[in-house]
Design a protein around this motif. Structure first.
Motif, short mmCIF file in Angstrom:
data_model
loop_
_atom_site.label_atom_id
_atom_site.label_comp_id
_atom_site.label_asym_id
_atom_site.label_seq_id
_atom_site.Cartn_x
_atom_site.Cartn_y
_atom_site.Cartn_z
N UNK A 101 0.03 5.39 -6.99
CA UNK A 101 -1.24 5.62 -6.31
C UNK A 101 -1.88 4.29 -5.94
N UNK A 102 -2.57 4.29 -4.80
CA UNK A 102 -3.30 3.11 -4.35
C UNK A 102 -4.79 3.40 -4.45
N UNK A 103 -5.54 2.48 -5.03
CA UNK A 103 -6.98 2.67 -5.24
C UNK A 103 -7.76 1.76 -4.31
N UNK A 104 -8.53 2.37 -3.40
CA UNK A 104 -9.36 1.62 -2.46
C UNK A 104 -10.83 1.85 -2.80
N UNK A 105 -11.65 0.87 -2.56
CA UNK A 105 -13.09 1.03 -2.76
C UNK A 105 -13.85 0.59 -1.51
N UNK A 106 -13.86 -0.71 -1.25
CA UNK A 106 -14.60 -1.23 -0.10
C UNK A 106 -14.16 -0.60 1.22
N UNK A 107 -12.87 -0.30 1.35
CA UNK A 107 -12.36 0.27 2.59
C UNK A 107 -13.02 1.61 2.92
N UNK A 108 -13.36 2.38 1.88
CA UNK A 108 -14.03 3.66 2.10
C UNK A 108 -15.52 3.47 2.36
N UNK A 109 -16.10 2.48 1.73
CA UNK A 109 -17.53 2.25 1.91
C UNK A 109 -17.82 1.67 3.30
N UNK A 110 -16.94 0.77 3.77
CA UNK A 110 -17.15 0.15 5.09
C UNK A 110 -16.42 0.90 6.21
N UNK A 111 -15.69 1.98 5.84
CA UNK A 111 -14.98 2.82 6.79
C UNK A 111 -13.94 2.04 7.59
N UNK A 112 -13.03 1.41 6.87
CA UNK A 112 -11.95 0.65 7.50
C UNK A 112 -10.83 1.62 7.88
N UNK A 113 -10.98 2.23 9.05
CA UNK A 113 -10.06 3.27 9.51
C UNK A 113 -8.64 2.74 9.65
N UNK A 114 -8.50 1.56 10.25
CA UNK A 114 -7.17 1.00 10.48
C UNK A 114 -6.39 0.81 9.18
N UNK A 115 -7.06 0.26 8.18
CA UNK A 115 -6.41 0.01 6.89
C UNK A 115 -6.00 1.31 6.21
N UNK A 116 -6.90 2.28 6.19
CA UNK A 116 -6.61 3.55 5.51
C UNK A 116 -5.55 4.36 6.24
N UNK A 117 -5.54 4.31 7.57
CA UNK A 117 -4.49 4.99 8.32
C UNK A 117 -3.13 4.36 8.03
N UNK A 118 -3.10 3.03 7.94
CA UNK A 118 -1.86 2.34 7.62
C UNK A 118 -1.37 2.76 6.24
N UNK A 119 -2.30 2.88 5.30
CA UNK A 119 -1.94 3.30 3.94
C UNK A 119 -1.39 4.72 3.94
N UNK A 120 -2.05 5.62 4.67
CA UNK A 120 -1.59 7.00 4.76
C UNK A 120 -0.19 7.09 5.35
N UNK A 121 0.02 6.36 6.42
CA UNK A 121 1.30 6.44 7.14
C UNK A 121 2.45 5.86 6.33
N UNK A 122 2.16 4.86 5.51
CA UNK A 122 3.23 4.15 4.81
C UNK A 122 3.41 4.57 3.35
N UNK A 123 2.36 5.13 2.76
CA UNK A 123 2.46 5.50 1.35
C UNK A 123 2.18 6.99 1.11
N UNK A 124 1.66 7.68 2.12
CA UNK A 124 1.35 9.10 1.99
C UNK A 124 -0.08 9.34 1.53
N UNK A 125 -0.72 10.35 2.10
CA UNK A 125 -2.11 10.63 1.77
C UNK A 125 -2.28 10.97 0.30
N UNK A 126 -1.28 11.62 -0.31
CA UNK A 126 -1.40 12.06 -1.69
C UNK A 126 -1.50 10.87 -2.65
#
Length: 242
Positions: A101-126
């Motif tokens: 599992x990958x744990x993000x904090x600032x990316x969700x608070x600042x809404x870093x869409x590009x970073x989170x989409x990259x994470x979803x695509x490469x590691x899976x949303x789960x």
């Protein structure tokens, strides 16, 4: 999300070693990560969350050194990792590591869409968790934004955005960080997300474990005190069954 509540632990990393945190401010040395993980494996911990202390500016060289610690772990327990995951470069360095599992904090608070989409695509949303370090200030709640090194109002967060990109949300009660109990239940009322997607930490004692199970929370994270025999995971697991 699991139907059975997980009982895990959190380990904070600073300068490639584990530290004990109190109230989100005071840090005390705890020892090396490999020794800590060996002890936790014996206690049949469901999962271990390694969180780097990366408040304000963070150094890629230190991030890489911390990854070397994770790479060398001898651990069969599922591992989550976060703290300073702020760029695609950071994410690409995680490939091949024993991390579930990958744990993000600032990316969700600042809404870093590009970073989170990259994470979803490469590691899976789960695999994606959102860490919200929350503090109660009178009747108001604030969340700590690590890359800005300050608290902001919790009500300003976009919870629809968080729900879209995170599989689970870790609610971290920073005021009760390091305490044997006392997790502030009011935090859940301020977060419009179903309990079965929540992982609770900060002031989690045996009474809080029983309460979280009744809520059908996804899990709880006991802090570093699980390294002491009298506070072992086995005792918390027993409390959850009562």
């Amino acid at each position: 999300m699991s139907e059975q509540m997980r009982i895990g632990t959190s380990l904070l990393l600073q300068n490639q070693n584990c530290v004990q945190s109190y109230g989100w401010e005071l840090l005390r040395p705890l020892g090396d990560a490999d020794t800590a993980v060996s002890a936790l494996s014996e206690y049949a911990c469901d999962d271990i969350s390694f969180i780097r202390i990366a408040r304000g500016d963070d150094c890629l060289a230190e991030f890489t050194k911390d990854l070397d610690v994770i790479r060398q772990l001898k651990c069969s327990t599922p591992v989550a990792f976060g703290g300073g995951l702020r760029s695609i470069t950071h994410l690409d360095l995680l490939r091949g590591l024993p991390i579930e599992r990958l744990v993000f904090s600032s990316a969700f608070i600042t809404k870093d869409v590009q970073l989170l989409k990259h994470a979803q695509e490469n590691f899976g949303r789960q695999s994606i968790q959102c860490l919200l370090p929350v503090s109660a200030q009178a009747d108001e709640f604030e969340v700590f934004c690590c890359n800005k090194n300050r608290y902001i109002k919790l009500i300003n967060l976009d919870f629809d955005f968080i729900s879209e990109f995170a599989n689970e949300i870790i609610l971290y009660d920073t005021r009760h960080d390091g305490c044997a109990s006392g997790f502030d239940a009011r935090i859940l009322n301020a977060v419009p997300i179903s309990p079965n997607r929540l992982v609770l930490t900060g002031g989690i004692g045996k009474a809080e474990v029983k309460w979280a199970k009744k809520l059908r929370a996804a899990g709880v994270l006991i802090d570093n005190k699980t390294l002491h025999q009298e506070s072992s995971i086995a005792g918390y697991r027993y409390a959850a069954r009562m």
